[in-house]
Scaffold this active site. Structure first.
Site, short mmCIF file in Angstrom:
data_model
loop_
_atom_site.label_atom_id
_atom_site.label_comp_id
_atom_site.label_asym_id
_atom_site.label_seq_id
_atom_site.Cartn_x
_atom_site.Cartn_y
_atom_site.Cartn_z
N ASN A 264 67.34 6.73 74.86
CA ASN A 264 67.67 6.95 76.32
C ASN A 264 68.86 6.16 76.47
OD1 ASN A 264 66.37 9.26 76.99
ND2 ASN A 264 64.45 8.03 77.62
N SER B 258 59.19 6.26 78.72
CA SER B 258 60.55 6.68 78.18
C SER B 258 61.61 5.35 78.40
CB SER B 258 61.07 8.04 78.54
OG SER B 258 61.11 7.98 80.14
#
Length: 387
Positions: free
Chosen positions: A183, A112
């Site tokens: 993110n 991520s």
């Protein structure tokens, strides 16, 4: 597929449902059994909901083999790693992959926010290594971030994009920066929201309500951090700050305090909110004079400026950014919001923010200024979005 935790098992399911022969690998028999159980439980749930029939379920299971022997990598065309988010572990796994994988295989890491370039350093062929970031739960979420590095062969990226589209996914492409597209924008916004709350400018309930009711977000930032996990959000911010040295990415002190206190959100029963009882306990006292006026608009404006800067630096396209934030976070599409507000109005608000904070990261994007100063700002924005 190497690593059969929640994400790894989910990716195995995606691949097998698409008709691919899949080998699921983990480090010992217990981990392998856990991966098999996760897959079968997910498929059983799909049958119960009428999304698969028993024959289809059996066909998916028949396409998957599980084990610990990495020798099966010698026949793989695509190898995806999804072990724990620890750089040293991923580098070690990629060194093993390098020893077995065919010369033309795609070598992908599911992460991520970790550096793909650093992970690729564990191989003798970094030109074959990319990031493929599936979103959780992988069988349901259509979004996948595809990340290249300065060493990645463009043909590998093209092949990966086509492969993911064949799986029924919506791939979005970006470069190797901490947080990638989703993110980076999401956690940057959440950190700004925490700072605003901790500064006493708005109450916890006011802030979360404002972002839902005024900005149209699906959940308030503090409630969302509790759901994601304070530790998860903090870790992404640390990686972002290590790379950017942008003070806006340094974890808000309150976030660090909650982490150190073990108040990680829903998983521990308490974070910004208390989930142990009906009574809700705030971690800091909010002054009675806090009104919250204009704060939602300020947070949205700063977020839009960051999105425009991604395009300005050729990091991502408006279409990919819009897809990432809408599919990955269920948030309004940034460039649709920019079009609705108008580049000039957003620029004026961003200039006011920068004048107040003097933070270099709050400086209006040069591209936002160019859009606002165009003879027809909306037409210029639409041209940008169509590229």
């Amino acid at each position: 597929m190497i690593g059969l935790g929640t994400m790894g098992a989910g990716i195995v399911e995606v691949l097998a449902k698409a008709g691919h022969r899949v080998f699921g690998i983990d480090y010992d028999d217990r981990a392998v059994a856990g991966g098999r159980e996760r897959l079968e439980t997910s498929l059983d749930r799909a049958v119960q909901k009428g999304k698969l029939n028993p024959d289809e379920r059996q066909a998916v299971v028949s396409r998957v083999s599980f084990g610990t022997d990495k020798a099966v990598l010698t026949g793989a065309s695509v190898i995806i790693e999804a072990v724990s988010e620890k750089p040293e572990l991923k580098q070690a796994v990629f060194a093993e992959i390098d020893a077995h994988a065919p010369a033309d295989a795609i070598l992908a890491t599911n992460t991520s926010s970790l550096s793909i370039t650093s992970i690729a350093a564990g191989t003798t062929r970094p030109d074959r290594v990319i990031g493929i970031h599936f979103f959780n739960p992988a069988p349901v979420q259509p979004l996948v971030e595809v990340i290249d590095t300065v060493l990645t062969d463009p043909a590998v990226i093209d092949r990966a994009m086509s492969f993911l589209q064949e799986l029924g996914k919506r791939p979005i492409r970006c470069g190797d920066r901490a947080g990638f597209i989703v993110n980076s924008l999401l956690v940057g916004y959440l950190n700004a929201a925490v700072r605003t709350y901790a500064d006493g400018r708005i109450s916890r309930e006011q802030l979360d309500a404002a972002m839902v009711e005024e900005a149209g977000y699906p959940m308030g930032p503090l409630a969302l951090l509790d759901m994601i996990g304070i530790d998860v959000g903090h870790a992404v911010l640390v990686r972002m700050y290590d790379e950017t040295k942008d003070r806006r990415h340094a974890p808000a002190p309150l976030l660090t305090q909650l982490l150190e206190a073990g108040l990680l959100g829903r998983k521990t029963g308490r974070g910004f909110y208390d989930y142990r009882s009906e009574e809700s306990v705030a971690p800091v006292r909010t002054p009675q004079w806090a009104s919250g006026e204009g704060i939602a608009e300020e947070l949205v404006t700063d977020y839009l400026n960051d999105a425009v800067r991604m395009v300005e630096t050729n990091y991502a396209t408006p279409d990919d950014i819009d897809a990432g934030m809408s599919l990955g976070c269920r948030m309004p599409k940034p460039f649709e919001v920019l079009a609705a507000r108008g580049p000039r109005a957003v620029l004026d608000r961003q200039r006011a923010i920068f004048e107040r904070t003097a933070e270099p990261g709050d400086r209006p994007s040069a591209l936002l200024e160019a859009l606002a100063d165009a003879a027809e700002p909306q037409a210029a924005l639409e041209l940008l979005r169509s590229r």
